[in-house]
Design a protein around this motif. Structure first.
Motif, PDB file in Angstrom:
ATOM      1  N   THR A   1     -33.405 -47.191 -27.929  1.00 44.66           N
ATOM      2  CA  THR A   1     -32.515 -46.113 -27.521  1.00 44.66           C
ATOM      3  C   THR A   1     -31.166 -46.741 -27.213  1.00 44.66           C
ATOM      4  O   THR A   1     -31.086 -47.695 -26.436  1.00 44.66           O
ATOM      5  CB  THR A   1     -33.047 -45.384 -26.274  1.00 44.66           C
ATOM      6  OG1 THR A   1     -34.341 -44.844 -26.548  1.00 44.66           O
ATOM      7  CG2 THR A   1     -32.104 -44.258 -25.860  1.00 44.66           C
TER       8      THR A   1
ATOM      9  N   ASP B   1     -32.112 -43.740 -32.070  1.00 45.78           N
ATOM     10  CA  ASP B   1     -32.176 -42.831 -30.922  1.00 45.78           C
ATOM     11  C   ASP B   1     -30.896 -43.016 -30.104  1.00 45.78           C
ATOM     12  O   ASP B   1     -30.627 -44.112 -29.610  1.00 45.78           O
ATOM     13  CB  ASP B   1     -33.416 -43.158 -30.073  1.00 45.78           C
ATOM     14  CG  ASP B   1     -33.611 -42.204 -28.903  1.00 45.78           C
ATOM     15  OD1 ASP B   1     -32.945 -41.148 -28.857  1.00 45.78           O
ATOM     16  OD2 ASP B   1     -34.441 -42.507 -28.030  1.00 45.78           O
TER      17      ASP B   1
ATOM     18  N   ARG C   1     -28.590 -41.876 -26.852  1.00 48.03           N
ATOM     19  CA  ARG C   1     -28.606 -41.174 -25.572  1.00 48.03           C
ATOM     20  C   ARG C   1     -27.187 -41.141 -24.998  1.00 48.03           C
ATOM     21  O   ARG C   1     -26.573 -42.181 -24.760  1.00 48.03           O
ATOM     22  CB  ARG C   1     -29.561 -41.851 -24.585  1.00 48.03           C
ATOM     23  CG  ARG C   1     -30.014 -40.927 -23.467  1.00 48.03           C
ATOM     24  CD  ARG C   1     -30.906 -39.764 -23.954  1.00 48.03           C
ATOM     25  NE  ARG C   1     -32.220 -40.257 -24.348  1.00 48.03           N
ATOM     26  CZ  ARG C   1     -32.623 -40.300 -25.625  1.00 48.03           C
ATOM     27  NH1 ARG C   1     -31.837 -39.899 -26.603  1.00 48.03           N
ATOM     28  NH2 ARG C   1     -33.823 -40.741 -25.922  1.00 48.03           N
TER      29      ARG C   1
ATOM     30  N   TRP D   1     -34.085 -50.423 -24.716  1.00 50.20           N
ATOM     31  CA  TRP D   1     -32.699 -49.951 -24.697  1.00 50.20           C
ATOM     32  C   TRP D   1     -31.766 -51.001 -25.285  1.00 50.20           C
ATOM     33  O   TRP D   1     -31.916 -52.194 -25.001  1.00 50.20           O
ATOM     34  CB  TRP D   1     -32.239 -49.678 -23.273  1.00 50.20           C
ATOM     35  CG  TRP D   1     -32.948 -48.586 -22.555  1.00 50.20           C
ATOM     36  CD1 TRP D   1     -33.998 -47.835 -22.999  1.00 50.20           C
ATOM     37  CD2 TRP D   1     -32.655 -48.128 -21.232  1.00 50.20           C
ATOM     38  NE1 TRP D   1     -34.380 -46.938 -22.037  1.00 50.20           N
ATOM     39  CE2 TRP D   1     -33.566 -47.097 -20.935  1.00 50.20           C
ATOM     40  CE3 TRP D   1     -31.713 -48.488 -20.282  1.00 50.20           C
ATOM     41  CZ2 TRP D   1     -33.561 -46.426 -19.716  1.00 50.20           C
ATOM     42  CZ3 TRP D   1     -31.709 -47.823 -19.069  1.00 50.20           C
ATOM     43  CH2 TRP D   1     -32.613 -46.796 -18.795  1.00 50.20           C
TER      44      TRP D   1
END
Length: 393
Positions: A39, A102, A104, A329
């Motif tokens: 992410t 992904d 965010r 992440w």
């Protein structure tokens, strides 16, 4: 067959209820669904329609400048040259075709506390960027935002940002593009999860979205959250199917348990403990798991500094993979190079061996080396192969 008991009347009373509860808590027979390997967190005020392209371009430039050949990749990451060749080609293709799996959009720690009017403006501008990416076909397969925590004492701000963002995305795009999720940080009280789930349900109705469209990820970044997971076996079904994932937050967690600054790292034993609680508490529930981040960028553009950062990040990604956390992440474009290199090498190095063991089981023979796998191990091998196929594309 001769038996001893004359009947089971009364002995199994309540079984049907308990079995239904089991199926609600631990759905059986699920195939591993596609899960992003990372992410990427970008502060809301820095999100534009070009953000995916910019990250991919920066990472590809780094690869071309410092790791142009498979041999250079092999030397930096300690890979066999025969493995480095397909890994290098896959990384090059990935950075060109899909650098971010992904995305965010961060309204929490990476964004900070702003004036209400400013956060409203950034919710609208971020939504406009999402709609533009959707039209251009560059929106990542999974995307969403991280709202502020209810633990900050202002849940209305959190929900307002989410509401305004979603309203603007739907208005501009004509619908909610596939792949949306929302990250819910700093879960200090279990009731916050249920309150947030109710807010999602209300937003779903107000926006005329199909039931179950709005799902969220809880962040595990405090010892209180670990205790919630340990003591609440019915947590996932109590949220009505809205809990999609649990993401570990390394820096808040290590600070909360009192580690000194130099020990606030993803591979600290305290973090291993939290990850094992997450895995144990959420096993069989269908809730995805994600590890945290390395909050560092190269100290300079020099080859030595970039190489040092890539090696450190790769070691952390490998540590996560060894603990069964296949997602993490990424906080800087350079992380894409070490992330995809480490993930591809991890899957390719074991793929043929795992496939041979599955085939040996199916053919009722011993695998290479005389390995005789148990059914549970074969299921794990098959799941690992499925996950590898998804990651390798």
């Amino acid at each position: 067959m001769e038996t001893t008991l004359t009947g089971l009347d009364g002995l199994l009373d309540g079984f049907d209820r308990v079995y239904r509860d089991q199926l609600a808590r631990y759905p059986a027979g699920q195939e591993p669904a596609w899960q992003p390997v990372h992410t990427v967190y970008v502060p809301a005020d820095r999100v534009t329609a070009e953000v995916v392209h910019e990250w991919g371009h920066t990472a590809a430039d780094l690869l071309n400048r410092l790791l142009f050949t498979p041999g250079e990749l092999a030397a930096l990451f300690g890979l066999d040259l025969e493995l480095a060749r397909p890994v290098h080609e896959r990384v090059r293709r990935k950075l060109h075709n899909e650098p971010i799996e992904d995305l965010r959009i961060d309204f929490e720690d990476g964004y900070g506390v702003r004036a209400p009017e400013e956060e409203d403006r950034h919710a609208e501008s971020a939504a406009a960027a999402v709609a533009d990416m959707h039209r251009a076909g560059t929106l990542p397969r999974r995307w969403g935002l991280r709202v502020k925590s209810f633990a900050d004492g202002d849940p209305h701000r959190s929900v307002r940002t989410l509401d305004g963002f979603l309203t603007e995305v739907v208005r501009r795009a004509g619908r909610l593009p596939d792949g949306f999720t929302v990250t819910f940080p700093k879960v200090l009280m279990e009731d916050y999860l249920r309150q947030f789930a109710r807010c999602l349900e209300a937003l779903e109705r107000a926006l005329a979205l199909p039931d179950g469209t709005l799902r969220f990820e809880m962040q595990v970044e405090a010892p209180q959250t670990v205790l919630i997971l340990q003591r609440s076996a019915g947590l996932v079904p109590s949220l009505g199917g809205r809990l999609a994932a649990a993401h570990f937050g390394v820096f808040d967690y290590t600070a909360a348990v009192g580690l000194p600054p130099d020990e606030q790292r993803l591979d600290h034993p305290a973090c291993d403990h939290a990850r094992h609680v997450m895995r144990t508490a959420l096993a069989g529930t269908g809730v995805e798991l994600s590890d945290g981040s390395l909050a560092a960028a190269p100290a300079s553009d020099s080859a030595a500094d970039v190489h040092a950062l890539l090696r450190r990040h790769s070691a952390l990604v490998a540590h996560s993979l060894s603990h069964g956390f296949h997602q993490g992440w990424d906080m800087h474009p350079s992380h894409l190079v070490s992330r995809f290199t480490t993930v591809y090498a991890f899957h390719l190095a074991c793929y043929e061996k795992y496939a041979d063991r599955v085939h040996a089981w199916e053919e009722r023979r011993a695998a290479a080396g005389g390995v005789l796998d148990e059914p549970a191990t074969v299921r794990t091998l098959a799941a690992a192969l499925a996950r590898a196929d998804q990651a390798l594309g």
